[in-house]
Design a protein around this motif. Structure first.
Motif, mmCIF file in Angstrom:
data_model
loop_
_atom_site.group_PDB
_atom_site.id
_atom_site.type_symbol
_atom_site.label_atom_id
_atom_site.label_comp_id
_atom_site.label_asym_id
_atom_site.label_seq_id
_atom_site.Cartn_x
_atom_site.Cartn_y
_atom_site.Cartn_z
ATOM 1 N N GLY A 5 -5.109 7.687 4.977
ATOM 2 C CA GLY A 5 -5.373 6.269 4.756
ATOM 3 C C GLY A 5 -4.753 5.348 5.781
ATOM 4 N N CYS A 6 -4.486 5.849 6.987
ATOM 5 C CA CYS A 6 -3.962 4.988 8.046
ATOM 6 C C CYS A 6 -4.554 5.434 9.377
ATOM 7 C CB CYS A 6 -2.429 5.021 8.090
ATOM 8 S SG CYS A 6 -1.760 6.539 8.761
ATOM 9 N N GLN A 7 -4.251 4.693 10.411
ATOM 10 C CA GLN A 7 -4.769 5.017 11.738
ATOM 11 C C GLN A 7 -4.087 6.273 12.268
ATOM 12 O OE1 GLN A 7 -7.415 4.553 13.916
ATOM 13 N NE2 GLN A 7 -6.981 2.375 14.042
ATOM 14 N N VAL A 8 -4.896 7.277 12.643
ATOM 15 C CA VAL A 8 -4.366 8.526 13.189
ATOM 16 C C VAL A 8 -5.058 8.808 14.520
ATOM 17 C CG1 VAL A 8 -3.989 10.986 12.822
ATOM 18 C CG2 VAL A 8 -3.959 9.429 10.858
ATOM 19 N N ILE A 9 -4.273 8.962 15.579
ATOM 20 C CA ILE A 9 -4.806 9.214 16.917
ATOM 21 C C ILE A 9 -4.159 10.474 17.460
ATOM 22 C CG2 ILE A 9 -5.131 8.272 19.230
ATOM 23 C CD1 ILE A 9 -3.862 5.823 16.833
ATOM 24 N N SER A 10 -4.955 11.353 18.048
ATOM 25 C CA SER A 10 -4.394 12.556 18.657
ATOM 26 C C SER A 10 -4.353 12.402 20.170
ATOM 27 C CB SER A 10 -5.212 13.795 18.277
ATOM 28 O OG SER A 10 -6.344 13.945 19.107
ATOM 29 N N VAL A 11 -3.292 12.951 20.764
ATOM 30 C CA VAL A 11 -3.176 13.046 22.219
ATOM 31 C C VAL A 11 -2.964 14.522 22.534
ATOM 32 C CG1 VAL A 11 -1.924 12.332 24.273
ATOM 33 C CG2 VAL A 11 -2.105 10.767 22.335
ATOM 34 N N GLY A 12 -3.889 15.109 23.274
ATOM 35 C CA GLY A 12 -3.782 16.534 23.552
ATOM 36 C C GLY A 12 -4.590 16.928 24.758
ATOM 37 N N GLU B 298 8.284 7.004 3.790
ATOM 38 C CA GLU B 298 9.720 6.789 3.966
ATOM 39 C C GLU B 298 10.063 5.861 5.135
ATOM 40 O OE1 GLU B 298 11.784 7.871 1.762
ATOM 41 O OE2 GLU B 298 10.311 9.077 0.668
ATOM 42 N N LEU B 299 9.207 5.825 6.155
ATOM 43 C CA LEU B 299 9.511 5.032 7.345
ATOM 44 C C LEU B 299 8.607 3.817 7.496
ATOM 45 C CD1 LEU B 299 10.069 7.976 9.877
ATOM 46 C CD2 LEU B 299 11.767 6.811 8.465
ATOM 47 N N GLY B 300 7.628 3.664 6.583
ATOM 48 C CA GLY B 300 6.761 2.488 6.597
ATOM 49 C C GLY B 300 5.804 2.412 7.763
ATOM 50 N N CYS B 301 5.401 3.559 8.307
ATOM 51 C CA CYS B 301 4.524 3.567 9.484
ATOM 52 C C CYS B 301 3.060 3.367 9.090
ATOM 53 C CB CYS B 301 4.676 4.886 10.245
ATOM 54 S SG CYS B 301 6.351 5.111 10.911
ATOM 55 N N ASP B 302 2.294 2.707 9.968
ATOM 56 C CA ASP B 302 0.870 2.494 9.707
ATOM 57 C C ASP B 302 -0.022 3.098 10.784
ATOM 58 O OD1 ASP B 302 0.985 0.756 11.908
ATOM 59 O OD2 ASP B 302 1.259 -1.013 10.654
ATOM 60 N N THR B 303 0.601 3.706 11.811
ATOM 61 C CA THR B 303 -0.150 4.340 12.886
ATOM 62 C C THR B 303 0.547 5.649 13.251
ATOM 63 O OG1 THR B 303 -0.805 2.182 13.757
ATOM 64 C CG2 THR B 303 -1.063 4.071 15.218
ATOM 65 N N LEU B 304 -0.214 6.743 13.245
ATOM 66 C CA LEU B 304 0.348 8.057 13.537
ATOM 67 C C LEU B 304 -0.274 8.605 14.813
ATOM 68 C CD1 LEU B 304 0.104 9.633 9.955
ATOM 69 C CD2 LEU B 304 1.995 8.301 10.924
ATOM 70 N N ILE B 305 0.582 9.097 15.705
ATOM 71 C CA ILE B 305 0.117 9.753 16.929
ATOM 72 C C ILE B 305 0.417 11.237 16.812
ATOM 73 C CG2 ILE B 305 0.366 9.943 19.428
ATOM 74 C CD1 ILE B 305 1.214 7.025 19.477
ATOM 75 N N LEU B 306 -0.619 12.066 16.872
ATOM 76 C CA LEU B 306 -0.444 13.509 16.857
ATOM 77 C C LEU B 306 -0.160 13.979 18.272
ATOM 78 C CD1 LEU B 306 -3.342 14.742 14.541
ATOM 79 C CD2 LEU B 306 -0.973 14.331 13.941
ATOM 80 N N ASP B 307 1.072 14.351 18.535
ATOM 81 C CA ASP B 307 1.433 14.877 19.848
ATOM 82 C C ASP B 307 0.887 16.295 19.961
ATOM 83 O OD1 ASP B 307 2.607 15.438 22.260
ATOM 84 O OD2 ASP B 307 4.612 15.727 21.435
ATOM 85 N N ASP B 308 0.084 16.545 20.986
ATOM 86 C CA ASP B 308 -0.590 17.827 21.171
ATOM 87 C C ASP B 308 -1.505 18.116 19.966
ATOM 88 O OD1 ASP B 308 -1.310 20.104 22.511
ATOM 89 O OD2 ASP B 308 0.419 21.274 21.868
ATOM 90 N N GLY B 309 -2.359 17.131 19.646
ATOM 91 C CA GLY B 309 -3.142 17.210 18.420
ATOM 92 C C GLY B 309 -4.635 17.408 18.587
ATOM 93 N N PHE B 310 -5.111 17.711 19.796
ATOM 94 C CA PHE B 310 -6.561 17.820 20.000
ATOM 95 C C PHE B 310 -7.167 18.946 19.167
ATOM 96 C CE2 PHE B 310 -10.513 18.461 22.478
ATOM 97 C CZ PHE B 310 -10.951 17.158 22.556
ATOM 98 N N GLN B 311 -6.407 20.021 18.956
ATOM 99 C CA GLN B 311 -6.897 21.142 18.154
ATOM 100 C C GLN B 311 -6.382 21.109 16.718
ATOM 101 O OE1 GLN B 311 -5.504 21.757 21.363
ATOM 102 N NE2 GLN B 311 -7.564 21.773 22.236
ATOM 103 N N TYR B 312 -5.589 20.087 16.367
ATOM 104 C CA TYR B 312 -5.030 20.039 15.015
ATOM 105 C C TYR B 312 -6.027 19.323 14.095
ATOM 106 C CZ TYR B 312 -1.500 19.955 11.358
ATOM 107 O OH TYR B 312 -0.820 20.162 10.191
ATOM 108 N N LEU B 313 -6.902 20.090 13.485
ATOM 109 C CA LEU B 313 -7.985 19.527 12.677
ATOM 110 C C LEU B 313 -7.610 19.387 11.203
ATOM 111 C CD1 LEU B 313 -10.930 21.582 14.235
ATOM 112 C CD2 LEU B 313 -9.998 19.382 14.970
ATOM 113 N N LYS B 314 -6.465 19.920 10.818
ATOM 114 C CA LYS B 314 -6.038 19.870 9.418
ATOM 115 C C LYS B 314 -5.824 18.439 8.951
ATOM 116 C CE LYS B 314 -2.437 21.715 6.353
ATOM 117 N NZ LYS B 314 -1.171 22.495 6.302
#
Length: 426
Positions: free
Chosen positions: A63-70, A176-192
């Protein structure tokens, strides 16, 4: 020879087999065997993508912005500086950002603690490791992993959370940290974990991973799958960019924005202190180059470009964790070869144990991303992610970056507080 050394030697040998350096009957046989495994791997990769694409396996959503960098290859694309600049720009435009990393080669939970958890709860369940909550540096590089630690050290107001299960890490960052944007480090293949945007990095020095999938080459999936990316960074470019490679990628993905960038050395800094140096001091200096990265040649080439004379080179396996004795031996050998200083990378510096030797300076090179093309498009893209218009223009972005550098001094003080615990783990 320790088990760690045997594994690193095997890794180095296999890489030399893959790139054709090793000659003879055995390497040739291994290459044929690995090609067969690559075909099997390709089928598995494409089947997995098909299952996710057709929603037979459903990714988790938070339910928030999720961006992958990979990337599509293993190692060496210069991903960490890109993640850093991307997170900083998002944070400057008002997002509460958390970087989610798997923490490659970070310290695992002790065996005894795992067994106690299994006996008492029937399962092993640990909370994610918070490297930084955005204000304080909380873990050392041994526990966090070198890349998460490096990101946390350089980014103010950005959280860094480590866990192999990045769905769990994402939930923690939000709750716990109140974040609204998540960056997946090395996430191009992380489809889960479902993500809306994919940033793919392509290394100009080896863009197609040797043309083969693992284990025969360096590709994690077929190069045509870059069509999933919404933004493509061509990294390690020359001054004039890479127009031919850009055109090749444009044919593979006609919809993505493509930016060319280079990794520019900014300054030198003492590994064991606060002293900094201008890059100009390398001109005519005799140095020892020590690194444990995927592509050490690019680091050594950069040193020579600044006029340094490399009199001694020591290359370790990627992500190697240095011991005190290795550092002492390196210092002694460097002095013997006539070196005036030991140069290493920032990523390696966080894995250097403390040694009380001042015979010769031990210095790392600070590298940052410089955009050669597509900077306006990148800033517009950031603005669209943040739902802001108009976007911040490059001159404004540079002013903000300068302010961020001054603010980062606060985080540096926190880093120095954590540092001794890192040195104690040898």
């Amino acid at each position: 020879m320790t088990n760690k050394q045997r594994i690193e030697n095997l890794e180095t040998y296999l890489l030399s087999v893959l790139d054709g350096t090793e000659k003879g009957k055995l390497p040739s046989t291994l290459r044929v065997f690995m090609q067969g495994l690559s075909w099997i791997f390709a089928v598995i990769v494409q089947l997995r993508l098909w299952l996710y694409k057709h929603r037979i396996i459903r990714p988790s959503t938070l339910g928030c912005q999720v961006i992958s960098v990979g990337n599509l290859t293993v190692g060496g694309t210069g991903k960490t500086p890109v993640v850093e600049v991307f997170a900083r720009n998002l944070q400057e435009q008002g997002r509460k950002v958390a970087i989610l990393s798997r923490g490659y080669k970070s310290k695992e939970l002790p065996f005894l603690e795992k067994m106690i958890q299994r006996i008492t709860t029937g399962k092993i369940e640990t909370p994610p490791r918070v490297v930084s909550d955005g204000q304080r540096l909380l873990l050392d590089s041994w526990t966090a992993g070198d890349e998460p630690y490096m990101l946390a050290s350089n980014l103010l107001n950005v959280a860094v959370v480590v866990d192999k299960d990045r769905v769990k890490a994402g939930k923690y960052a939000i709750k716990e940290l109140g974040c609204d944007t998540l960056i997946l480090d090395d996430g191009f293949q992380y489809l889960k974990l479902g993500h809306r945007l994919d940033i793919a990095l392509v290394d100009r020095t080896n863009p197609f991973g040797g043309g083969h999938l693992l284990p025969r080459g360096l590709l994690r999936e077929p190069m045509r799958n870059i069509k999933r990316a919404g933004f493509i960074f061509i990294t390690k470019c020359g001054e004039q960019g890479e127009p031919e490679l850009k055109e090749q990628l444009r044919r593979m993905n006609p919809h993505a924005e493509i930016s060319e960038c280079r990794h520019a050395a900014k300054f030198l800094k003492d590994v064991f202190g606060d002293k900094t140096y201008d890059m100009d001091i390398l001109k005519g200096m005799k140095i020892a180059a020590v690194s444990a990265i995927a592509v050490p040649e690019s680091f050594e080439k950069a040193l020579r470009a600044f006029g340094a004379e490399i009199v001694y080179t020591r290359r370790f396996a990627d992500h190697h964790r240095f011991t005190q004795q290795e550092v002492i031996n390196t210092i002694n050998l460097s002095i013997k070869r006539g070196a005036e200083a030991i140069l290493t990378t920032e990523k390696d510096a966080v894995r250097f144990p403390f040694v009380d030797r001042r015979d010769i300076p031990v210095i790392y090179m600070r590298v940052e991303i410089e955009m050669l093309s597509g900077e306006d498009e990148f800033m517009d893209w950031i603005s669209r992610i943040c739902f802001k218009s108009p976007s911040i223009k490059p001159d404004q972005a540079k002013a903000k970056k300068k302010a961020a550098v001054e603010a980062a001094a606060i985080l540096q003080r926190e880093k120095e507080k954590v540092k001794p615990s890192a040195y104690s783990q040898v």
